[in-house]
Design an enzyme around this catalytic site. Structure first.
Site, PDB file in Angstrom:
ATOM      1  N   ASN A 125      -7.569 -10.746  -2.072  1.00 53.44           N
ATOM      2  CA  ASN A 125      -6.368  -9.486  -1.296  1.00 53.44           C
ATOM      3  C   ASN A 125      -6.307 -10.717   0.350  1.00 53.44           C
ATOM      4  OD1 ASN A 125      -6.267  -7.805  -3.935  1.00 53.44           O
ATOM      5  ND2 ASN A 125      -6.212  -6.850  -3.143  1.00 53.44           N
ATOM      6  N   HIS A 132     -11.292  -7.717  -2.970  1.00 54.23           N
ATOM      7  CA  HIS A 132     -10.827  -7.018  -1.743  1.00 54.23           C
ATOM      8  C   HIS A 132     -11.264  -7.262  -0.499  1.00 54.23           C
ATOM      9  CE1 HIS A 132      -7.603  -3.898  -3.662  1.00 54.23           C
ATOM     10  NE2 HIS A 132      -8.489  -4.417  -5.084  1.00 54.23           N
ATOM     11  N   ASP A 180      -0.735  -1.956  -3.941  1.00 55.91           N
ATOM     12  CA  ASP A 180      -2.348  -1.316  -3.268  1.00 55.91           C
ATOM     13  C   ASP A 180      -2.966  -0.615  -3.608  1.00 55.91           C
ATOM     14  OD1 ASP A 180      -4.446  -3.227  -2.962  1.00 55.91           O
ATOM     15  OD2 ASP A 180      -4.598  -3.766  -0.937  1.00 55.91           O
ATOM     16  N   HIS A 181      -3.841  -0.225  -3.616  1.00 56.55           N
ATOM     17  CA  HIS A 181      -4.987   0.884  -3.659  1.00 56.55           C
ATOM     18  C   HIS A 181      -3.665   2.950  -4.007  1.00 56.55           C
ATOM     19  CE1 HIS A 181      -8.819  -0.736  -1.693  1.00 56.55           C
ATOM     20  NE2 HIS A 181      -7.751  -1.556  -1.158  1.00 56.55           N
ATOM     21  N   GLY A 184     -10.484  -4.872   6.374  1.00 54.82           N
ATOM     22  CA  GLY A 184     -10.116  -4.777   8.143  1.00 54.82           C
ATOM     23  C   GLY A 184     -10.567  -6.263   9.118  1.00 54.82           C
ATOM     24  N   SER A 220      -5.438  -8.498   6.466  1.00 53.65           N
ATOM     25  CA  SER A 220      -5.548  -8.777   7.984  1.00 53.65           C
ATOM     26  C   SER A 220      -6.018  -9.469   8.367  1.00 53.65           C
ATOM     27  CB  SER A 220      -6.769  -8.440   8.470  1.00 53.65           C
ATOM     28  OG  SER A 220      -7.336  -6.721   7.653  1.00 53.65           O
ATOM     29  N   SER A 222       0.867  -1.229  -0.018  1.00 60.72           N
ATOM     30  CA  SER A 222       0.452  -0.093   0.075  1.00 60.72           C
ATOM     31  C   SER A 222       0.718   1.256   0.383  1.00 60.72           C
ATOM     32  CB  SER A 222      -1.169  -0.020   1.408  1.00 60.72           C
ATOM     33  OG  SER A 222      -0.154   0.183   2.018  1.00 60.72           O
ATOM     34  N   ASP A 280      -6.832   3.060  -7.261  1.00 58.63           N
ATOM     35  CA  ASP A 280      -8.657   2.446  -7.058  1.00 58.63           C
ATOM     36  C   ASP A 280      -9.162   4.293  -7.498  1.00 58.63           C
ATOM     37  OD1 ASP A 280     -10.443   2.887  -6.133  1.00 58.63           O
ATOM     38  OD2 ASP A 280      -9.270   1.811  -3.531  1.00 58.63           O
TER      39      ASP A 280
END
Ligand code: G3H
Ligand code: 13P
Ligand code: ZN
Length: 336
Positions: free
Chosen positions: A276, A233, A94-95, A191, A279, A57, A116
């Site tokens: 993905n 995701h 990522d993102h 999360g 967490s 990220s 994104d």
């Protein structure tokens, strides 16, 4: 100094996704921020002969340092040659949220980027994504776009109807932007608290069962863009044993609910070619570190708590590749 991912020994996601689609499995995309996570991902995927995507990220890139990251990726590629010589991996942003960030990643060795634009209007999302695709494809880098918004860890409302991907938009988006894969929103979220207990029903053993993913939306998307790689995701299953270990070792992770593994396995058999997972890795590391400190409060050698945490993460990755992604043993098919 600019560097191409090809000089680091990496690959883009094109062939991986083609084979994942044909073979009805998904490529795992594991997030990492530090050396122990990197070691666990590389050795776990090497051991299970699973193709994989190392995912970073923008926050992780800042945390690890972008210069160091390039050499970490190169080091991972060298290590992989020793552990499983035919296997290769992609390094993926990522993102990504701006053209500048995507360009910077492409110029420093990433083989794949996500732009994104899902929080923008459809039109602005198309415009932004198209620009990223132009730059990326000039460098043989693959691009993931997104349609539909996933709820974030900080959001109160999880996956309200208005945030699901609208299947009627996907064809136009893919055609106009030229993306190589598309992340969609079908009920997953980021999360460890993906659902509220009130949204769940009780299973026979008293465990909370979250509402099923919207496979109807996925099927509709597949009909409109047949054969196109889809990305999921927010796909951690929030492994109960890690949450329990954290909470019995002084932690406080409440109402943690993830996506059941059978649903992810079902998704991996469909057009979903990338799943993905971040967490679950965080929970595994935290669980072991907390337990080591609880069992031995005198410990202060980082190798004594980061080492076992890394080993647990590796075991978790091997299990995911085998039981959830279906990607174990596919390395030789793709790269062999
Ligand atoms: O989707 C988000 C990933 O889990 C990365 O999280 O931005 O905290 O590194 P992060
Ligand atoms: P989880 O929070 O479910 O692991 O999702 C990670 C993710 O989607 C990274 O982009
Ligand atoms: Zn995500």
């Amino acid at each position: 100094m600019k560097v191409s991912y090809k000089d680091l020994g990496l690959v883009n996601t094109k062939e991986m996704f083609r084979q994942a689609f044909i073979g009805k499995f998904a490529i795992p995309a594991y997030n990492f921020n530090n050396m122990e996570q990197l070691q666990a991902i590389v050795s776990g995927c090497a051991e299970s002969d699973s193709p994989f995507i190392l995912q970073v990220s923008s926050g992780a890139r800042k945390y690890a340092n972008q210069t160091l990251l390039r050499y970490m990726a190169q080091g991972a590629s060298e290590l992989l040659k020793e552990l499983n010589p035919h296997l290769k991996f992609a390094l993926h942003l990522d993102h990504g949220d701006t053209l500048e960030l995507c360009k910077s990643c492409i110029d420093t060795g990433f083989s794949s980027v996500m732009i994104d634009g899902s929080h923008h209007s459809f039109k602005d999302n198309v415009e932004l994504t198209k620009k990223v695709v132009q730059y990326a494809h000039d460098h043989d880098v693959t691009v993931e776009g997104e349609l539909g918004v996933l709820a974030g860890i900080e959001d109160d409302v999880v996956a309200a109807h208005s945030t699901y991907t609208r299947p009627e938009e996907v064809e136009e988006f893919v055609k106009k932007t030229g993306v190589d894969s598309l992340a969609i929103s079908i009920g997953t979220s980021h999360g460890a608290n993906k659902f509220k207990p009130a949204q769940c029903t009780k299973g026979p053993d008293g465990t909370l069962l979250p509402p099923p993913l919207r496979f109807d939306i996925l099927e509709e998307v597949e009909k409109r863009i047949p054969g196109f790689p889809i990305v999921l995701h927010g796909a951690s299953s929030v492994v109960a044993k890690y949450v329990d270990m954290i909470n019995s070792s002084g932690g406080k992770i409440e109402n943690a609910i993830g996506i059941p593994e059978e649903q992810l396995r079902k998704a991996a058999r469909s057009a979903v070619c990338k799943i993905n997972i971040d967490s679950d890795g965080r929970l595994a590391l935290t669980a072991i570190i907390r337990k080591v400190f609880k069992d031995n409060p005198k410990e202060f050698d980082p190798r004594k708590y980061l080492g076992p945490a890394r080993d647990e993460l590796k075991a978790m990755i091997v299990a995911k590749n085998n039981n959830v992604l279906g990607s174990a043993g596919k390395g030789k098919i793709i790269f062999g």
